[in-house]
Design an enzyme around this catalytic site. Structure first.
Site, PDB file in Angstrom:
ATOM      1  CB  SER A 142      11.147 172.826 165.308  1.00  0.00           C
ATOM      2  OG  SER A 142      11.918 172.156 166.823  1.00  0.00           O
ATOM      3  CE1 TYR A 155      13.901 170.208 162.469  1.00  0.00           C
ATOM      4  CE2 TYR A 155      14.243 170.250 164.616  1.00  0.00           C
ATOM      5  CZ  TYR A 155      13.170 169.717 163.761  1.00  0.00           C
ATOM      6  OH  TYR A 155      12.499 169.380 164.028  1.00  0.00           O
TER       7      TYR A 155
HETATM    8  P1  NAD Z   1       9.512 161.508 162.091  1.00  0.00           P
HETATM    9  O1  NAD Z   1      10.276 161.209 160.697  1.00  0.00           O
HETATM   10  O2  NAD Z   1       8.307 160.355 162.127  1.00  0.00           O
HETATM   11  O3  NAD Z   1       8.339 161.670 159.970  1.00  0.00           O
HETATM   12  C1  NAD Z   1       8.953 162.656 159.065  1.00  0.00           C
HETATM   13  C2  NAD Z   1       8.127 162.521 157.807  1.00  0.00           C
HETATM   14  O4  NAD Z   1       8.419 163.347 156.619  1.00  0.00           O
HETATM   15  C3  NAD Z   1       7.929 161.100 157.916  1.00  0.00           C
HETATM   16  O5  NAD Z   1       7.310 160.442 157.185  1.00  0.00           O
HETATM   17  C4  NAD Z   1       8.778 161.482 156.108  1.00  0.00           C
HETATM   18  O6  NAD Z   1       9.130 160.291 155.260  1.00  0.00           O
HETATM   19  C5  NAD Z   1       8.425 162.419 155.515  1.00  0.00           C
HETATM   20  N1  NAD Z   1       9.569 163.425 155.017  1.00  0.00           N
HETATM   21  C6  NAD Z   1      11.032 163.197 155.002  1.00  0.00           C
HETATM   22  N2  NAD Z   1      11.427 163.680 153.691  1.00  0.00           N
HETATM   23  C7  NAD Z   1      10.556 164.198 153.162  1.00  0.00           C
HETATM   24  C8  NAD Z   1      10.136 164.548 151.681  1.00  0.00           C
HETATM   25  N3  NAD Z   1      11.435 164.805 151.017  1.00  0.00           N
HETATM   26  N4  NAD Z   1       8.792 164.492 151.319  1.00  0.00           N
HETATM   27  C9  NAD Z   1       8.276 163.521 151.458  1.00  0.00           C
HETATM   28  N5  NAD Z   1       7.694 163.004 152.914  1.00  0.00           N
HETATM   29  C10 NAD Z   1       8.889 163.372 153.067  1.00  0.00           C
HETATM   30  O7  NAD Z   1       8.893 162.713 162.325  1.00  0.00           O
HETATM   31  P2  NAD Z   1       8.389 163.619 163.209  1.00  0.00           P
HETATM   32  O8  NAD Z   1       9.216 163.914 164.674  1.00  0.00           O
HETATM   33  O9  NAD Z   1       6.788 163.015 163.457  1.00  0.00           O
HETATM   34  O10 NAD Z   1       8.337 164.502 162.708  1.00  0.00           O
HETATM   35  C11 NAD Z   1       7.360 165.393 161.936  1.00  0.00           C
HETATM   36  C12 NAD Z   1       7.677 166.788 162.058  1.00  0.00           C
HETATM   37  O11 NAD Z   1       7.684 167.382 162.865  1.00  0.00           O
HETATM   38  C13 NAD Z   1       8.538 167.270 161.487  1.00  0.00           C
HETATM   39  O12 NAD Z   1       9.081 168.702 160.537  1.00  0.00           O
HETATM   40  C14 NAD Z   1       9.791 168.082 162.735  1.00  0.00           C
HETATM   41  O13 NAD Z   1      11.259 168.880 162.446  1.00  0.00           O
HETATM   42  C15 NAD Z   1       8.369 168.535 163.698  1.00  0.00           C
HETATM   43  N6  NAD Z   1       9.133 168.509 164.484  1.00  0.00           N
HETATM   44  C16 NAD Z   1       9.202 166.958 165.243  1.00  0.00           C
HETATM   45  C17 NAD Z   1       9.517 167.442 166.903  1.00  0.00           C
HETATM   46  C18 NAD Z   1       9.729 166.107 167.503  1.00  0.00           C
HETATM   47  O14 NAD Z   1       9.975 165.961 168.520  1.00  0.00           O
HETATM   48  N7  NAD Z   1       8.981 164.638 167.306  1.00  0.00           N
HETATM   49  C19 NAD Z   1       9.906 168.644 167.061  1.00  0.00           C
HETATM   50  C20 NAD Z   1       9.649 169.135 166.747  1.00  0.00           C
HETATM   51  C21 NAD Z   1       9.236 169.280 165.061  1.00  0.00           C
END
Ligand code: NAD
Length: 246
Positions: A142, A155
């Site tokens: 991130s 985080y």
């Molecule tokens: P999201 O909540 O839609 O997806 C997260 C996914 O991780 C979900 O499918 C969830 O079931 C899965 N997950 C969580 N714990 C788990 C576990 N213990 N085992 C297996 N799966 C697990 O959110 P997203 O935005 O799609 O996030 C995806 C990645 O991108 C994350 O690592 C998040 O930190 C990162 N990210 C997101 C953003 C944003 O703005 N959305 C920004 C920077 C980084």
């Protein structure tokens, strides 16, 4: 990338889902990892779309924050699809809180899910990649892992940890055909950012050069590029995909 096997953790929704679909479009066979029973229907929908597009894959249930479960997932993928060429460590959670209010449990949950998971899955996958002298690891960090962010000390620590982890793997296994890179997304429309109110979104947009939030597909495009032969000399890098935010 035709026929390569990709594992995308947490790919039943959001960014992981978009990455799974994009890698399938590039010809990969994709293992769609989901966590809880109530994620299964979404994961099945992702797999159905992959199959409708002419590719194939499997569903794998695993809690990647658990060492045994993560290892069993990689072994299941190799047993079913014969190999693992691409691992995308995407699964992650946030529990935004000021430092003084972060409990020990919340700290552990965040580190276990966002950082330990990448270690468990990478260790298990690299074992197979070494034999083939080929592999690609992509860790979804991130921008806050680079810049820090108030309310996200735990985080941000987990996401910064991925940077040193990835660069170390690049140095340790680069000579054996394995590449390890990080994508640092900015603010992407997903369940994780769904709770932002209009005022917070407006304030964010002021800091984003492209004046829009990102879409999961924006991250998927970057991931597919890093996994492709076009990126075969890119190793140990951190690629912000943030619309010019940082
Ligand atoms: P999201 O909540 O839609 O997806 C997260 C996914 O991780 C979900 O499918 C969830 O079931 C899965 N997950 C969580 N714990 C788990 C576990 N213990 N085992 C297996 N799966 C697990 O959110 P997203 O935005 O799609 O996030 C995806 C990645 O991108 C994350 O690592 C998040 O930190 C990162 N990210 C997101 C953003 C944003 O703005 N959305 C920004 C920077 C980084």
């Amino acid at each position: 990338m035709q026929g390569q096997v990709a594992v995308v953790t947490g790919s039943s929704q959001g960014i992981g889902r978009a990455i799974a679909l994009e890698l399938a479009r590039k010809g990969c066979r994709v293992a769609v990892n989901y966590y809880r029973d109530n994620d299964k229907a979404n994961a099945q929908e992702v797999l159905s779309q992959i199959e409708a597009g002419g590719s194939s894959g499997i569903l794998v249930q695993a809690d990647v924050s658990n060492s045994q479960s993560a290892q069993a997932m990689i072994e299941q993928v190799v047993a079913s699809l014969g190999q693992v060429d691409i691992l995308v460590n995407n699964a992650g959670i946030n529990k935004d809180q000021l430092l003084m209010r972060i409990s020990d449990n919340d700290w552990d949950d965040i580190i276990r899910t966002n950082l330990n998971s990448a270690f468990y899955c990478s260790r298990a996958a690299v074992k197979h990649m070494i034999r083939k002298r080929y592999g690609c690891l992509i860790h979804i960090s991130s921008v806050v892992g680079i810049s820090g962010n108030a309310g996200q000390a735990h985080y941000a620590a987990s996401k910064s940890g991925l940077l040193g982890f990835s660069r170390s793997i690049a140095r340790e296994y680069g000579g054996r055909g394995i590449r390890s890179n990080v994508i640092a997304p900015g603010y992407i429309e997903s369940a994780m950012t769904a709770s932002l109110n209009d005022e917070q979104t407006a304030r964010l947009l002021e800091s984003i050069a492209s004046k829009r939030l990102g879409k999961p597909e924006d991250i998927a495009g970057a991931a597919a590029f890093l996994a492709s032969p076009a990126a075969s000399y890119i190793n140990g890098q951190v690629l912000p995909v943030d619309g010019g935010m940082i």
